[in-house]
Design a protein around this motif. Structure first.
Motif, PDB file in Angstrom:
ATOM      1  N   PHE A 138      -0.788  11.788   4.211  1.00 47.91           N
ATOM      2  CA  PHE A 138      -1.099  10.592   3.434  1.00 47.91           C
ATOM      3  C   PHE A 138      -0.440   9.361   4.046  1.00 47.91           C
ATOM      4  CE2 PHE A 138      -0.244   7.974  -0.478  1.00 47.91           C
ATOM      5  CZ  PHE A 138      -1.560   7.709  -0.800  1.00 47.91           C
ATOM      6  N   PHE A 139       0.826   9.492   4.415  1.00 43.45           N
ATOM      7  CA  PHE A 139       1.556   8.369   5.002  1.00 43.45           C
ATOM      8  C   PHE A 139       1.167   8.134   6.460  1.00 43.45           C
ATOM      9  CE2 PHE A 139       5.049   9.487   1.796  1.00 43.45           C
ATOM     10  CZ  PHE A 139       4.604   8.539   0.895  1.00 43.45           C
ATOM     11  N   GLN A 140       0.942   9.206   7.212  1.00 42.88           N
ATOM     12  CA  GLN A 140       0.562   9.045   8.620  1.00 42.88           C
ATOM     13  C   GLN A 140      -0.762   8.316   8.745  1.00 42.88           C
ATOM     14  OE1 GLN A 140       0.832  13.132  10.026  1.00 42.88           O
ATOM     15  NE2 GLN A 140       2.778  12.714  11.044  1.00 42.88           N
ATOM     16  N   ARG A 141      -1.701   8.637   7.860  1.00 49.97           N
ATOM     17  CA  ARG A 141      -2.983   7.943   7.917  1.00 49.97           C
ATOM     18  C   ARG A 141      -2.813   6.469   7.589  1.00 49.97           C
ATOM     19  NH1 ARG A 141      -6.505   9.363   3.443  1.00 49.97           N
ATOM     20  NH2 ARG A 141      -6.232   7.235   2.743  1.00 49.97           N
ATOM     21  N   ALA A 142      -1.927   6.180   6.628  1.00 48.92           N
ATOM     22  CA  ALA A 142      -1.688   4.789   6.239  1.00 48.92           C
ATOM     23  C   ALA A 142      -1.078   3.988   7.381  1.00 48.92           C
ATOM     24  CB  ALA A 142      -0.773   4.749   5.023  1.00 48.92           C
ATOM     25  N   TRP A 191       5.216  -0.715  -3.111  1.00 48.93           N
ATOM     26  CA  TRP A 191       4.078  -1.023  -2.244  1.00 48.93           C
ATOM     27  C   TRP A 191       4.318  -2.306  -1.453  1.00 48.93           C
ATOM     28  CZ3 TRP A 191       0.052   0.583   0.277  1.00 48.93           C
ATOM     29  CH2 TRP A 191      -0.900  -0.328   0.724  1.00 48.93           C
ATOM     30  N   GLU A 192       4.802  -3.333  -2.131  1.00 46.16           N
ATOM     31  CA  GLU A 192       5.023  -4.616  -1.459  1.00 46.16           C
ATOM     32  C   GLU A 192       6.056  -4.491  -0.348  1.00 46.16           C
ATOM     33  OE1 GLU A 192       3.440  -7.529  -1.684  1.00 46.16           O
ATOM     34  OE2 GLU A 192       2.038  -6.491  -2.999  1.00 46.16           O
ATOM     35  N   GLY A 193       7.029  -3.600  -0.521  1.00 46.87           N
ATOM     36  CA  GLY A 193       8.037  -3.406   0.512  1.00 46.87           C
ATOM     37  C   GLY A 193       7.535  -2.650   1.719  1.00 46.87           C
ATOM     38  N   LEU A 194       6.518  -1.817   1.532  1.00 48.93           N
ATOM     39  CA  LEU A 194       6.039  -0.957   2.615  1.00 48.93           C
ATOM     40  C   LEU A 194       4.720  -1.440   3.237  1.00 48.93           C
ATOM     41  CD1 LEU A 194       6.753   2.617   1.205  1.00 48.93           C
ATOM     42  CD2 LEU A 194       7.949   1.470   3.067  1.00 48.93           C
ATOM     43  N   ARG A 195       3.945  -2.205   2.517  1.00 51.08           N
ATOM     44  CA  ARG A 195       2.607  -2.517   3.012  1.00 51.08           C
ATOM     45  C   ARG A 195       2.658  -3.392   4.253  1.00 51.08           C
ATOM     46  NH1 ARG A 195      -0.177  -7.318   1.880  1.00 51.08           N
ATOM     47  NH2 ARG A 195       0.937  -8.825   0.566  1.00 51.08           N
ATOM     48  N   SER A 196       1.698  -3.178   5.123  1.00 49.21           N
ATOM     49  CA  SER A 196       1.587  -3.967   6.348  1.00 49.21           C
ATOM     50  C   SER A 196       0.923  -5.294   6.032  1.00 49.21           C
ATOM     51  CB  SER A 196       0.754  -3.197   7.375  1.00 49.21           C
ATOM     52  OG  SER A 196       0.492  -4.025   8.498  1.00 49.21           O
ATOM     53  N   ARG A 197       1.442  -6.355   6.550  1.00 47.28           N
ATOM     54  CA  ARG A 197       0.871  -7.685   6.294  1.00 47.28           C
ATOM     55  C   ARG A 197      -0.389  -7.913   7.118  1.00 47.28           C
ATOM     56  NH1 ARG A 197       3.374  -8.536   1.603  1.00 47.28           N
ATOM     57  NH2 ARG A 197       5.545  -7.875   1.819  1.00 47.28           N
ATOM     58  N   SER A 198      -0.655  -7.020   8.061  1.00 49.41           N
ATOM     59  CA  SER A 198      -1.819  -7.219   8.932  1.00 49.41           C
ATOM     60  C   SER A 198      -3.087  -6.691   8.316  1.00 49.41           C
ATOM     61  CB  SER A 198      -1.588  -6.528  10.288  1.00 49.41           C
ATOM     62  OG  SER A 198      -1.479  -5.128  10.115  1.00 49.41           O
ATOM     63  N   ASN A 199      -2.999  -6.032   7.142  1.00 50.33           N
ATOM     64  CA  ASN A 199      -4.182  -5.455   6.503  1.00 50.33           C
ATOM     65  C   ASN A 199      -4.375  -6.055   5.131  1.00 50.33           C
ATOM     66  OD1 ASN A 199      -6.155  -3.630   5.396  1.00 50.33           O
ATOM     67  ND2 ASN A 199      -5.521  -2.159   6.981  1.00 50.33           N
TER      68      ASN A 199
END
Length: 199
Positions: A138-142, A191-199
């Protein structure tokens, strides 16, 4: 002889033994359950236990796998995560886990005791994290699809699990019960701490 029925009966007896062992571990601790007490609680002869498990250690390892599979079956209820926005799945699974641990406090107690015991070293290295079989992919795909930042999987798993276990323990110990709104807030902060800003 109906072989299918015999197999089903054996599986049911094993399930009963494991469920009673889970209850007793919650009451007496991981190493504090004598087989005589388990046999009495399960309503079977002590010798019957050793028909299904060759030792207490074997039983505890099978209980771990039984609990882990049960949790995975319950938590990963989103049938097709590929068609669900990752953010939604990320938060939904986190909240599902919180609810599972608050509805099944003996499971959380067992897992914490298990991972604080020598038994954790008996697990193969690619299975030594809670729910890694589902979460790792789940995390690797993300990370691959740039939904979340490319941190080490172990860091992500610790962050993901740490907050929800702490929140579930607060509930289970009677200190605080989080509303759905507060759970959503916590999942959003994560989520806000981990999410990529490029997506």
């Amino acid at each position: 002889m109906n072989v299918q029925l015999e197999v089903e009966n054996n599986q049911e007896k094993k399930r009963i033994i494991l469920e009673n062992m889970l209850d007793l571990i919650d009451e007496h601790g991981l190493m504090g359950v004598p087989m005589s007490l388990l046999a009495k609680r399960a309503g079977i002869a002590a010798g019957t236990i050793y028909h299904y498990f060759d030792s207490k250690d074997t039983m505890i390892m099978e209980l771990f796998e039984y609990v882990r599979k049960t949790i995975s079956d319950q938590i990963f209820k989103i049938k097709d995560l590929t068609s669900t926005r990752y953010e939604v799945g990320f938060k939904c699974i986190w909240i599902n886990l919180y609810h599972y641990f608050t509805q099944n406090p003996k499971v959380l107690s067992f897992m914490e005791q298990f991972f604080s015991s020598p038994f954790q070293r008996m697990i193969h290295s690619d299975q030594n994290k809670l729910y890694e079989d589902h979460f790792k992919g789940f995390f690797q795909r993300a990370i691959r699809d740039q939904y979340i930042k490319p941190y080490d999987i172990n860091i992500i798993a610790c962050l993901y699990m740490g907050g929800l276990i702490s929140a579930a323990k607060q509930h289970n110990n009677g200190f605080h019960t989080f509303t759905e709104e507060k759970l959503a807030d916590m999942a959003d902060i994560l989520w806000e701490g981990l999410r990529s800003r490029s997506n």
